[in-house]
Design an enzyme around this catalytic site. Structure first.
Site, PDB file in Angstrom:
ATOM      1  N   SER A  78       0.647  -1.250  -0.001  1.00 27.39           N
ATOM      2  CA  SER A  78       0.134  -0.165  -0.108  1.00 27.39           C
ATOM      3  C   SER A  78       0.585   1.272   0.250  1.00 27.39           C
ATOM      4  O   SER A  78       0.372   2.342  -0.331  1.00 27.39           O
ATOM      5  CB  SER A  78      -1.016  -0.087   1.238  1.00 27.39           C
ATOM      6  OG  SER A  78      -0.204  -0.107   2.367  1.00 27.39           O
TER       7      SER A  78
ATOM      8  N   HIS B 284      16.492  -2.831   0.841  1.00 28.97           N
ATOM      9  CA  HIS B 284      15.914  -1.662   1.631  1.00 28.97           C
ATOM     10  C   HIS B 284      16.966  -0.811   2.064  1.00 28.97           C
ATOM     11  O   HIS B 284      16.928   0.207   2.298  1.00 28.97           O
ATOM     12  CB  HIS B 284      14.926  -2.438   3.004  1.00 28.97           C
ATOM     13  CG  HIS B 284      13.654  -2.822   2.274  1.00 28.97           C
ATOM     14  ND1 HIS B 284      12.956  -3.487   3.064  1.00 28.97           N
ATOM     15  CD2 HIS B 284      13.284  -2.753   1.063  1.00 28.97           C
ATOM     16  CE1 HIS B 284      11.822  -3.911   2.378  1.00 28.97           C
ATOM     17  NE2 HIS B 284      12.014  -3.288   1.320  1.00 28.97           N
TER      18      HIS B 284
END
Length: 336
Positions: free
Chosen positions: A14, A52
């Site tokens: 999301s 990341h």
């Protein structure tokens, strides 16, 4: 006084982690902390962690802590801490309490087959993680941004342990949201603030009437015409950049000649009301708020103690407030 707490939650992909990282970098651009709650169980997850890490700049400090982040509280003061994420943090407690087994090499994590053990373990896990969270946020000078998942919005879990985990995640999210200053729900990369900063409970108070405001404007107009002597330690110029949304301040050095006149380093007289003969700035500052500006000048600038006077501080403080009001209202600002 507790810490400042932000919760960013949403479904898978999301955009919650990206939004949380961007927010953290905006409010704490020089030294944010990434608090990783996950354990690295396999090569695939290790590659994901490395990816990341590469997306975060060198200004980030990474702390890996699967269970007890509060023990790192000495590093939190005055910084923004991105905790990513509550779901993996809760998973570690479920494993700690025996509801799940940890992956081992090629063997995936497994859930306990004993419903009674699962129920007891999940309750213990939830109690422990809530207590650790409560301990973390007692640190008043820290700002935490927690990322979580709305896993209860997906398919119904197929076994008892997974259902208990979904329930515990929901209860944990509610607990964190109840303590949060602001809660953001991410949908398709779009942030939706579903809990805002609370208003001041003591408002409304008495405000000046229209005549009071007129008289205050007249007073400020009179004070703006008072004679001022420029400081030979230097002076500040302030303007707004509405396109960038920042307050811009430059510091200019100057000297006093034999006649007591303030001049630039070339010996040319400087008038406080004139833009002519303005020397190149010694330092330039940009800030989004009056508070950020004054912190950058008076607390973080290495030359402040030698070049900034009490008069400078008083002047910059009031002008920064005026500039911020004009910036937020989309109005023209003229330095007094």
């Amino acid at each position: 006084m507790p810490a400042t707490v932000y919760l960013i939650t949403g479904g898978c992909r999301s955009g919650k982690s990206s939004h949380a990282q961007a927010l953290c970098e905006k409010i704490c651009p020089t030294n944010p902390i990434y608090l990783a709650t996950s354990k690295v169980w396999d090569d695939d997850f290790k590659d994901r962690v490395k990816r990341h890490q590469s997306e975060r700049g060198d200004q980030w400090t990474t702390i890996e802590e699967p269970l007890h982040p509060s023990k790192h509280s000495d590093a939190f003061g005055g910084r923004a801490i991105l905790v990513d994420c509550l779901t993996l943090w809760l998973t570690n407690y479920f494993m700690e309490m025996g509801a799940f087994t940890e992956p081992d090499g090629e063997t995936d994590a497994k859930a306990s087959n004993n419903d009674e053990n699962i129920s007891k373990a999940s309750e213990q896990a939830l109690t422990k993680i809530k207590a650790e969270f409560d301990k973390m946020i007692t640190q008043w000078d820290a700002t935490f941004i927690f990322v979580s998942n709305e896993i209860g919005s997906g398919l119904h879990a197929e076994n008892a342990a997974s259902r208990k985990f979904v329930d515990a995640q929901g209860w944990l999210n509610q607990h964190v949201a109840s303590k949060a200053n602001m809660v953001t729900h991410m949908v398709a990369g779009v942030p939706n603030n579903i809990k805002q900063f609370p208003g001041e409970s003591r408002d409304p108070l008495k405000a000046p009437n229209s005549q009071d405001l007129v008289e205050c404007a007249m007073l400020d107009k009179l004070l703006a015409t008072r004679p001022l002597m420029m400081d030979d330690k230097g002076y500040f110029m302030m303007k707004l950049d509405h396109a960038k949304g920042v307050i811009c301040v430059t510091y200019h050095s100057c000297i006093k000649n034999d006649k007591g006149e303030i001049c630039d380093v070339r010996g040319k007289k400087i008038s406080c009301c004139s833009c002519n003969n303005r020397p190149e700035p010694m330092e330039t500052f940009e800030a989004r708020t009056a508070k950020e500006l004054t912190v950058n000048i008076f607390e973080r600038w290495e030359h402040a103690k030698d070049l900034v006077t009490v008069g400078h501080a008083a002047y910059i403080g009031r002008e920064a407030q005026r500039a911020e009001q004009c910036l937020f209202a989309g109005k023209f600002y003229q330095q007094d």
